[in-house]
Scaffold this motif. Structure first.
Motif, mmCIF file in Angstrom:
data_model
loop_
_atom_site.group_PDB
_atom_site.id
_atom_site.type_symbol
_atom_site.label_atom_id
_atom_site.label_comp_id
_atom_site.label_asym_id
_atom_site.label_seq_id
_atom_site.Cartn_x
_atom_site.Cartn_y
_atom_site.Cartn_z
ATOM 1 N N GLN A 173 0.915 -1.085 -0.154
ATOM 2 C CA GLN A 173 -0.246 -0.019 -0.236
ATOM 3 C C GLN A 173 1.035 1.584 0.189
ATOM 4 N N GLY A 174 0.048 2.204 -0.717
ATOM 5 C CA GLY A 174 0.774 3.602 -0.329
ATOM 6 C C GLY A 174 2.325 3.898 -1.687
ATOM 7 N N LYS A 175 1.493 3.115 -2.373
ATOM 8 C CA LYS A 175 3.154 3.451 -3.949
ATOM 9 C C LYS A 175 2.025 3.473 -5.083
ATOM 10 N N GLY A 176 1.142 3.808 -5.014
ATOM 11 C CA GLY A 176 0.201 3.302 -6.364
ATOM 12 C C GLY A 176 -0.660 2.035 -6.918
ATOM 13 N N LEU A 177 0.219 1.083 -6.030
ATOM 14 C CA LEU A 177 -0.657 0.064 -7.200
ATOM 15 C C LEU A 177 -1.457 -0.828 -7.257
ATOM 16 N N GLY A 178 -2.649 0.256 -5.836
ATOM 17 C CA GLY A 178 -4.123 0.361 -5.748
ATOM 18 C C GLY A 178 -4.875 1.230 -7.223
ATOM 19 N N LYS A 179 -4.013 2.275 -7.555
ATOM 20 C CA LYS A 179 -4.641 2.696 -8.326
ATOM 21 C C LYS A 179 -3.967 2.812 -10.416
#
Length: 127
Positions: free
Chosen positions: A55-61
């Motif tokens: 999380q927090g690495k732009g992978l979700g987006k």
């Protein structure tokens, strides 16, 4: 495990397809697509989750865009994609709203908020 069980029993729709999200050989998340084949508006993204370490690495987006592209490519008749969000998850609400999902101002049976995206109106680019 719950989502994999749902894939077997298909509790909501005729099709329930689970997917692992990965970058190279490393898995970092999961989602499922629940839908009625050949429908235009009964497609649901569910169980969308990113491993805490990723999380927090732009992978979700990035994954969300990839999921929406996948839905458009594999189900070209699909015009509406829906999902639910836990009310306490402000981060997810922000991501989905920036992408173009709209709060339907109604909850599902579990008290989660229902959001919808009309694909023919286009996915907003938030990259």
């Amino acid at each position: 495990m719950e989502s994999l069980a749902y894939a077997y029993i298909k509790p909501w729709d005729e099709a329930f397809d689970p997917f692992i999200l990965r970058q190279g050989e490393k898995a970092f998340g999961f989602f499922y697509l629940s839908y009625t084949p050949d429908s235009r508006n009964n497609y649901w993204i569910g169980g969308f989750q990113i491993d805490q370490a990723s999380q927090g690495k732009g992978l979700g987006k990035e994954a969300l865009y990839t999921i929406l592209e996948f839905v458009q490519q594999t189900h070209p008749q699909c015009q509406v994609v829906s999902l639910t969000i836990e009310k306490s998850n402000a981060h997810a609400r922000k991501l989905y709203e920036k992408t173009g999902f709209i709060d339907q101002e109604m909850d599902n049976q579990e008290g989660e908020m229902i959001y919808r995206l009309k694909l023919n109106e286009g996915v907003r680019n938030i990259k």
